[in-house]
Design an enzyme around this catalytic site. Structure first.
Site, PDB file in Angstrom:
ATOM      1  N   LEU A 138     -79.343  -6.842  81.151  1.00 34.35           N
ATOM      2  CA  LEU A 138     -78.928  -5.439  81.121  1.00 34.35           C
ATOM      3  C   LEU A 138     -77.657  -5.428  80.285  1.00 34.35           C
ATOM      4  CD1 LEU A 138     -79.415  -4.405  84.870  1.00 34.35           C
ATOM      5  CD2 LEU A 138     -80.883  -3.821  82.931  1.00 34.35           C
ATOM      6  N   ASP A 139     -77.432  -4.332  79.558  1.00 38.64           N
ATOM      7  CA  ASP A 139     -76.211  -4.232  78.752  1.00 38.64           C
ATOM      8  C   ASP A 139     -74.979  -4.300  79.663  1.00 38.64           C
ATOM      9  OD1 ASP A 139     -77.859  -3.805  76.576  1.00 38.64           O
ATOM     10  OD2 ASP A 139     -77.683  -1.613  76.688  1.00 38.64           O
ATOM     11  N   LYS A 140     -73.854  -4.608  79.044  1.00 42.83           N
ATOM     12  CA  LYS A 140     -72.607  -4.734  79.827  1.00 42.83           C
ATOM     13  C   LYS A 140     -72.320  -3.458  80.625  1.00 42.83           C
ATOM     14  CE  LYS A 140     -67.810  -6.182  79.295  1.00 42.83           C
ATOM     15  NZ  LYS A 140     -66.769  -6.657  78.375  1.00 42.83           N
TER      16      LYS A 140
END
Ligand code: URA
Length: 241
Positions: free
Chosen positions: A103-105
């Site tokens: 998942l993106d930051k």
């Protein structure tokens, strides 16, 4: 399964391989009640009783955790500058845990963390089309036309349109709330899909991956082990697909 005593103890997170070789040679480990000074001694992970520094160390082949990933943490095992999702799992025993996908930051929500590489491979395989469900806040009005475009597949600049995705509008306004089901896992896919229809994702959270649903009791940063039923369901779903 039979493995070396030093590997057994390394797998169980009691130290590095070289630390353990030393510790074993100096008499800190026993197998079935007897001190064992040979790191290369083969032990049976199911039947042998291993004790290290006075503590029994039962073998755990696989660990499975569900994390509610908080924003600001990266989906990696280790990183010089940032907290990582694996670092959040304080009770982990195995030293080979990894997140299943990324998942993106700034994305929150469901992340499976395990050392079961075969399961991870099945869940991430593009051919398996495992459903992923996201909740998002979008700046701008999301419309029925967007629903149709998402269903048809969008050009997000990969040369190949996205697979049909199910977009449900929960509320539409200056900031809209939506649910989106996708069956791929392309890089920044949700953000790029909205970008393709001229909109921006301002909050993103994953709620489900295949049969695994984010436990609503978990606050961002909290995690729990998967139940036996969840593990069985995940494993069999990956095979059936
Ligand atoms: N899609 C995105 O754009 N970001 C994520 O983190 C997951 C899916």
């Amino acid at each position: 399964m039979k493995i070396r005593l030093d590997k057994y103890l390394t797998d169980m997170g009691t130290g590095t391989r070289s630390e353990l070789k030393k510790a074993i040679r100096s008499g800190k480990a026993s197998v079935n009640g007897r001190i064992e000074k040979k790191p290369e001694r083969k032990v049976d992970t199911e039947t042998d009783e291993v004790v290290f520094q006075g503590q029994p160390v039962p073998y755990l082949e696989y660990e499975y955790y569900m994390l509610n990933k908080p924003a600001g943490v990266i989906s990696a095992v280790s990183d010089r500058n940032n907290d990582t999702v694996v670092g959040l799992i304080r009770e982990r025993r195995r030293n080979d845990l990894a997140p299943v996908g990324r998942l993106d930051k700034d994305t929150e929500g469901l992340l499976l963390i395990t050392n079961d590489g075969a399961l991870a491979h099945r869940l991430l395989s593009p051919a398996k089309h495992v459903d992923k469900v996201y909740f998002a806040k979008i700046s701008g009005h999301v419309t029925e036309e967007d629903v149709l475009l998402f269903r048809q597949g969008l050009d997000i600049g990969d040369g190949k349109p996205t697979l049909p995705a199910e977009l449900t509008i929960c509320s539409s306004g200056a900031v809209s709330e939506i649910l989106l089901t996708i069956r791929e896992g392309r890089f920044h896919q949700v953000k790029r899909m909205f970008h393709a229809v001229g909109k921006e994702v301002c909050y993103l959270k994953r709620l489900r991956m295949g049969p695994l649903v984010l436990d609503s009791n978990l606050k961002p940063g909290e995690y729990r082990r998967l139940t036996e039923d969840e593990v069985n369901e995940l494993c069999s779903t990956g095979k059936k697909l």
